[in-house]
Design a protein around this motif. Sequence first.
Motif, PDB file in Angstrom:
ATOM      1  N   GLN A 117      62.016 -15.903  57.433  1.00 41.19           N
ATOM      2  CA  GLN A 117      61.258 -17.131  57.687  1.00 41.19           C
ATOM      3  C   GLN A 117      60.790 -17.196  59.140  1.00 41.19           C
ATOM      4  OE1 GLN A 117      64.298 -19.860  56.016  1.00 41.19           O
ATOM      5  NE2 GLN A 117      62.564 -20.809  54.983  1.00 41.19           N
ATOM      6  N   GLY A 158      69.424 -23.583  60.669  1.00 41.62           N
ATOM      7  CA  GLY A 158      67.985 -23.367  60.715  1.00 41.62           C
ATOM      8  C   GLY A 158      67.547 -23.148  62.140  1.00 41.62           C
ATOM      9  N   SER A 207      57.638 -26.479  64.683  1.00 42.37           N
ATOM     10  CA  SER A 207      58.038 -26.454  63.278  1.00 42.37           C
ATOM     11  C   SER A 207      59.535 -26.207  63.212  1.00 42.37           C
ATOM     12  CB  SER A 207      57.277 -25.377  62.510  1.00 42.37           C
ATOM     13  OG  SER A 207      57.530 -24.108  63.057  1.00 42.37           O
ATOM     14  N   PHE A 247      62.721 -25.243  60.219  1.00 40.11           N
ATOM     15  CA  PHE A 247      63.044 -24.937  58.840  1.00 40.11           C
ATOM     16  C   PHE A 247      64.538 -24.747  58.677  1.00 40.11           C
ATOM     17  CE2 PHE A 247      61.544 -21.016  60.829  1.00 40.11           C
ATOM     18  CZ  PHE A 247      62.594 -20.147  60.607  1.00 40.11           C
ATOM     19  N   TYR A 248      64.958 -25.020  57.469  1.00 42.39           N
ATOM     20  CA  TYR A 248      66.357 -24.963  57.061  1.00 42.39           C
ATOM     21  C   TYR A 248      66.620 -23.622  56.400  1.00 42.39           C
ATOM     22  CZ  TYR A 248      70.415 -25.983  54.131  1.00 42.39           C
ATOM     23  OH  TYR A 248      71.631 -25.935  53.511  1.00 42.39           O
ATOM     24  N   GLN A 279      56.918 -17.352  60.470  1.00 46.43           N
ATOM     25  CA  GLN A 279      56.450 -18.445  61.320  1.00 46.43           C
ATOM     26  C   GLN A 279      55.837 -17.916  62.609  1.00 46.43           C
ATOM     27  OE1 GLN A 279      56.591 -21.694  60.140  1.00 46.43           O
ATOM     28  NE2 GLN A 279      55.168 -22.008  61.810  1.00 46.43           N
TER      29      GLN A 279
END
Length: 116
Positions: free
Chosen positions: A57, A104, A13, A15-16, A61
Amino acid sequence: MNGSEQKEKFLVSAFYVAQDSRKRYETGLVSGLFGAEPKERTIHDPKAPDLDALAEQLQEQCNYYDQQGYDVFNIMPLNIGSHENLLSEKGQTVGHAGYSVTRGVMVVAKLKEPRK
């Protein structure tokens, strides 16, 4: 999960994360003379990520993967390069400064091995 369902061995995965920001209060002639409240303004810094949001985040995760039966195998920053012109006192370009900013992360997780 029945015997016919198999989990993927690896999950990935990415993410930004947004730019860092801070509040700044500006006073103008009107607020200075008449005591009005200063105006609040949000300043974004394109050279810095919001590290608190990035950490939050990333924690979410990693915990999600653990709950799904995966170990986090690798965490890779996702960076973007940029540069700025270096200006003389007269405003002429005299050089450039390069830098990279974390925008990210990519998280790789591996299915946990059964204990023997």
